[in-house]
Design a protein around this motif. Sequence first.
Motif, PDB file in Angstrom:
ATOM      1  N   THR A 177       0.831  -1.200   0.000  1.00 29.20           N
ATOM      2  CA  THR A 177       0.000   0.000   0.000  1.00 29.20           C
ATOM      3  C   THR A 177       0.867   1.252   0.000  1.00 29.20           C
TER       4      THR A 177
ATOM      5  N   THR B 269       3.389   1.206  -3.532  1.00 30.58           N
ATOM      6  CA  THR B 269       2.942   1.234  -4.929  1.00 30.58           C
ATOM      7  C   THR B 269       1.809   2.224  -5.184  1.00 30.58           C
ATOM      8  N   SER B 270       1.479   3.061  -4.197  1.00 30.93           N
ATOM      9  CA  SER B 270       0.374   4.004  -4.425  1.00 30.93           C
ATOM     10  C   SER B 270       0.900   5.369  -4.853  1.00 30.93           C
TER      11      SER B 270
ATOM     12  N   ASP C  72      -0.841   3.183 -10.871  1.00 33.92           N
ATOM     13  CA  ASP C  72      -0.035   2.158 -10.199  1.00 33.92           C
ATOM     14  C   ASP C  72      -0.801   1.543  -9.042  1.00 33.92           C
ATOM     15  N   GLY C  73      -1.461   2.415  -8.258  1.00 33.61           N
ATOM     16  CA  GLY C  73      -2.206   1.933  -7.100  1.00 33.61           C
ATOM     17  C   GLY C  73      -3.301   0.968  -7.512  1.00 33.61           C
TER      18      GLY C  73
ATOM     19  N   GLY D 103      -3.689  -3.020  -6.897  1.00 38.66           N
ATOM     20  CA  GLY D 103      -4.926  -3.525  -6.308  1.00 38.66           C
ATOM     21  C   GLY D 103      -5.524  -4.637  -7.147  1.00 38.66           C
TER      22      GLY D 103
ATOM     23  N   THR E  43      -8.125  -2.458  -2.818  1.00 37.54           N
ATOM     24  CA  THR E  43      -7.971  -1.667  -4.038  1.00 37.54           C
ATOM     25  C   THR E  43      -8.465  -0.236  -3.828  1.00 37.54           C
TER      26      THR E  43
ATOM     27  N   LEU F 181      -5.785   1.716  -1.980  1.00 32.10           N
ATOM     28  CA  LEU F 181      -4.656   1.967  -2.886  1.00 32.10           C
ATOM     29  C   LEU F 181      -5.014   3.016  -3.927  1.00 32.10           C
ATOM     30  N   GLY F 182      -6.229   2.909  -4.477  1.00 26.46           N
ATOM     31  CA  GLY F 182      -6.646   3.840  -5.519  1.00 26.46           C
ATOM     32  C   GLY F 182      -6.767   5.257  -4.994  1.00 26.46           C
TER      33      GLY F 182
ATOM     34  N   GLY G 228      -3.417   6.608  -4.251  1.00 23.93           N
ATOM     35  CA  GLY G 228      -2.737   6.914  -5.507  1.00 23.93           C
ATOM     36  C   GLY G 228      -3.220   8.223  -6.101  1.00 23.93           C
TER      37      GLY G 228
ATOM     38  N   ARG H 167      -1.902  11.137  -3.860  1.00 23.77           N
ATOM     39  CA  ARG H 167      -0.448  11.337  -3.956  1.00 23.77           C
ATOM     40  C   ARG H 167      -0.063  11.855  -5.338  1.00 23.77           C
TER      41      ARG H 167
ATOM     42  N   ALA I 184       3.412   8.755   2.051  1.00 24.76           N
ATOM     43  CA  ALA I 184       2.478   7.644   2.156  1.00 24.76           C
ATOM     44  C   ALA I 184       2.141   7.354   3.614  1.00 24.76           C
TER      45      ALA I 184
END
Lengths: 189, 204
Positions: free
Chosen positions: B31, B34-35, B40-41, B45, B142, B145-146, B149, B152, B184
């Motif tokens: 988490t 990769t976000s 990518d996030g 996911g 997901t 993460l989304g 993402g 960020r 993050a």
Amino acid sequence: MKSKFYMVFALVVVCLISAIALSQVFSITQIKIEKQKTEAVLANLNRVLPSAFRFEEVTAVPQALWIGFDQNGKKVGIVFKIAPRGYGGPIETLVGIDTSQKITGIHIASAAEGLKETPGLGLKVRDDWFRNQFIEKTKNDLKLKRDGGAIDAITAATISSRTVTDGIKQGLEMYGKYLKADSIQSQIE
Amino acid sequence: MNNKSSRLSYLTRGIILENPTLILMIGLCPTLATSITAKDGLGMGAAASFVIIGSNLVVSLLRKLIPTSIRIPIFIIIISTFVTIIDYVLQAYQPALYRVLGVFVPLIVVNCIVLGRVEAFAYKHGVFDSFLDGLGKSLGFTLVLGVMGIIREFFGAGTLFGKIATPVWFRQYPMLLMLFPPGAFLLIGIFKALINKFMKQESL
């Protein structure tokens, strides 16, 4: 039923099924993966030496070197790869040079491909304005302006700028001989 | 609670009440790592979701055949098979995404969410329930993460899904911190604080 033998049996069966499934997926995707890799390399080669129609790799050198030919099979230039040490690690750079010894383009690997320069500073070696100023330059121009050359350094990232400039110059000295008209025959065949 | 609503809750629990990242606090490493951008996030996911749902399905199918004493090795084989499949598929069809996710694709094997769901749920429940549970946890993972993402990428680079979303002055001096690991951590801390504030009354 759930004896020691059964445990071994269960584990073997699961491994077997997993192996079969993976080999199937592998055989389907492998062709595509290989294609993606060669396409990615080829796209970068075309970017730094646009006049070339096809490329031949020279294997007898320490780092990667390609010779570019036009549609008639005439040599138009070379592309070589250098990896000079920057501020955070090697800066992998592809350099294209035409037969008149002029740089036709440079390509620098992205952060995702392993470039370790500082974001906002050294990472700017990938910016268009920095890369494009190398185009049309010859060996004697390849110095930073403060060192008496023709290349503008990136503000606050002199080390990275100098590394790339010096690396290209060294590469040019090392691989320049491959630009001569008849050097390919002996090298490739 | 009747049967139907409890089944539906297998699905919905994973999204908020038992959200893997924000409530159960597992799967934090991918988490955070990769976000960096929205794409990518969501890509991470989706890859993890494939593995979570796939392993849940296979384990619940085989749960009566897997001997209890060696269930963990068998789970790991099943999970790593799915991870290797998604690794090949991403390499073949999404090479750009694969380059960004890099080592975090093979590391899905050790993502606690996957083994956690298989051990705590799929080994004890039927195929359909396990599918719902896997889907719910995947959606929860997901979603976090989304959203991370998107935030960020917006503040760190001034873009959304790679498209320019902010004026020039914003992009000249973006919050670079957001693209780095500390950003993050800060963000997930803020999320956790908000969740705690609004879910205090509920039974946690």
